[in-house]
Enzyme design. Structure first.
Site, PDB file in Angstrom:
ATOM      1  N   SER A 136       0.822  -1.205   0.000  1.00  0.00           N
ATOM      2  CA  SER A 136       0.000   0.000   0.000  1.00  0.00           C
ATOM      3  C   SER A 136       0.858   1.259   0.000  1.00  0.00           C
ATOM      4  CB  SER A 136      -0.905   0.007   1.239  1.00  0.00           C
ATOM      5  OG  SER A 136      -1.519   1.274   1.424  1.00  0.00           O
ATOM      6  N   TYR A 160      -2.229   5.637  -4.290  1.00  0.00           N
ATOM      7  CA  TYR A 160      -3.161   6.742  -4.100  1.00  0.00           C
ATOM      8  C   TYR A 160      -2.599   7.961  -4.843  1.00  0.00           C
ATOM      9  CZ  TYR A 160      -5.506   4.323  -0.201  1.00  0.00           C
ATOM     10  OH  TYR A 160      -6.208   3.444   0.572  1.00  0.00           O
ATOM     11  N   THR A 186      -5.912   3.209  -7.360  1.00  0.00           N
ATOM     12  CA  THR A 186      -7.103   3.157  -6.498  1.00  0.00           C
ATOM     13  C   THR A 186      -7.990   4.367  -6.736  1.00  0.00           C
ATOM     14  OG1 THR A 186      -5.927   1.880  -4.838  1.00  0.00           O
ATOM     15  CG2 THR A 186      -7.897   3.035  -4.109  1.00  0.00           C
ATOM     16  N   LYS A 276      -8.462  -0.299  -9.073  1.00  0.00           N
ATOM     17  CA  LYS A 276      -9.011  -0.899  -7.849  1.00  0.00           C
ATOM     18  C   LYS A 276     -10.087   0.017  -7.251  1.00  0.00           C
ATOM     19  CE  LYS A 276      -7.636  -2.939  -3.425  1.00  0.00           C
ATOM     20  NZ  LYS A 276      -8.580  -2.201  -2.560  1.00  0.00           N
ATOM     21  N   HIS A 300     -13.525  -1.230  -0.940  1.00  0.00           N
ATOM     22  CA  HIS A 300     -12.452  -0.905   0.011  1.00  0.00           C
ATOM     23  C   HIS A 300     -12.677  -1.610   1.351  1.00  0.00           C
ATOM     24  CE1 HIS A 300      -9.062   2.069  -0.112  1.00  0.00           C
ATOM     25  NE2 HIS A 300      -8.978   1.720   1.160  1.00  0.00           N
TER      26      HIS A 300
END
Length: 412
Positions: A136, A160, A186, A276, A300
């Site tokens: 992540s 992100y 994402t 995603k 999520h």
């Protein structure tokens, strides 16, 4: 009449076969776990409330995650009998590379807060099992350290897009240089969801000590020993930390994210790119038209929009509409290997496990992650055998019926 007799001493000895005690406490408790839910119960005992609730909880009333798990429970399998299933093959080519099992480890943030081995444990366990590990943006182990923990396996990176675009661009370049083969762009986090458990617990990075957290920590000295005697907990890929989870996310995320950002990232990234957080058929078609390599149906883990669509319910229609154009993955609510098999049968090329892996991590570090993967792998192969399928490609929608509990009313 039943004839009775006194038992013979030798016969008694045959019955009294005592199991040899295991003096390794970690191995003993992990071997006692037969399901992911068993690992969850162990994790809850061993982890301070704020850290456990960050993993276990979801947004607002937590309806999305409850509905997702219910959807997996509400299935009916249709086994085909008299098939040769002595040998079951769970391998599959996904996103240009091999997977030994039809699931990968999902991206999770703050992971070293759950247990100090964090992402390194997940990456090492994934490598040993032959499945990808996804790091992540909000991970607590650096891109380079994860690559070192998984030198011969597949590493994926979840991105992100932040208000400071240069930070995101730098992460993309680092992940590519470190050998990560797939980027998960994402799209479901323009702002942070309202994670009420975290607010009530005062959960923050770094953790804030209060009377409540101290009292809760007293029966869990091992967690605090690990926390206080290992490197400082911080985001390994970001330079700014401090504040509640919601404040951190809102400072990093950007509600102006758009398709233009996707085009820029695609121009920078040399490998496969997956979107995603897709939650509608219309968006799935839009991304298919833009030529991405894959999508992940995900809300999520129920941590963003509560009452969001259930990914497993979307799966059959999305797979039917775009499955020939891109690879469809799914996450949210997976707690059993049967959930994974049902997803593959209904059109998913792969699945992602998040909480299931973290429960194992909290229950026993790297060995706990190994145990979580082992449990799911055993459940996958057993379910396939009982369905009469010896390869993943033999799983079809005919094997699964989604039972209806929540039927939508007709729109006016």
């Amino acid at each position: 009449m039943v004839q009775r007799q006194l038992p013979k001493p030798l016969e008694l000895l045959e019955l009294m076969q005592f199991k040899r005690p295991d003096l390794n406490a970690r191995r003993r408790r992990l071997n006692s776990a037969l399901t992911i839910e068993d690992l969850r119960r162990i994790a809850k005992r061993r982890t301070p409330k704020a850290a456990f609730d960050y993993t276990d909880g979801a947004a607002e009333g937590e309806l999305s995650i409850c509905r997702a798990r219910t959807a997996f429970r509400d299935i009916e399998f249709h086994p085909q009998v008299l098939r040769d299933v002595e040998h079951v093959d769970t391998h599959r080519e996904v996103l240009g590379g091999p997977m030994a099992l039809p699931f990968a480890i999902a991206p999770t943030g703050f992971t070293r807060l759950m247990q100090t081995e964090g992402e390194s444990a997940g990456a090492g366990a994934a490598a040993a099992a032959g499945i990808p590990f996804t790091l992540s943006t909000l991970g607590t182990t650096s891109i380079e350290d994860v690559a070192a923990a998984n030198p011969h396996g597949r590493s994926w990176f979840q991105l992100y897009v932040m208000k400071q675009r240069d930070i995101s661009y730098g992460l993309v370049e680092r992940a590519a240089k470190a050998g990560f083969d797939t980027l998960f762009f994402t799209v479901d986090t323009p702002v942070a969801g309202a994670r009420l458990r975290d607010k009530r617990n005062g959960f923050s990075i770094p953790p804030q000590l209060t009377l409540g957290t101290i009292i809760n920590a007293i029966p869990r000295p091992w967690w605090w020993y690990d926390f206080l005697t290992t490197p400082k907990l911080e985001f390994a890929s970001l330079s700014t930390t401090g504040g509640t989870v919601g404040e951190l996310l809102n400072s990093a995320m950007d509600p102006t994210i758009s398709f233009d950002d996707l085009d820029i990232i695609r121009g920078m990234w040399p490998g496969r790119i997956v979107i995603k957080g897709v939650q509608t058929i219309e968006d799935a078609k839009a991304f298919a038209d833009r030529g991405v390599d894959g999508i992940v149906l995900s809300n999520h883990g129920g941590r963003q929009l509560d009452r969001a669509p259930i990914p497993f319910h979307l799966l059959p229609d999305v797979a039917r509409e775009v499955g020939k154009d891109l690879e469809v993955g799914i996450d949210t609510g997976i707690m059993n290997g049967a959930d994974i098999v049902a997803s593959i049968a209904l059109g998913a090329r792969f699945t992602l496990i998040g909480r299931a892996y973290l429960y194992g991590l909290m229950a026993g570090g790297r060995q706990g992650v190994d145990r979580a993967i082992e449990i799911l792998a055993t459940e996958v192969t057993r379910t396939m055998r009982l369905l009469g399928a010896h390869t993943l490609d033999e799983l079809t929608p005919q094997h699964v019926t989604q039972l209806e509990r929540m039927v939508p009313r007709a729109r006016q």
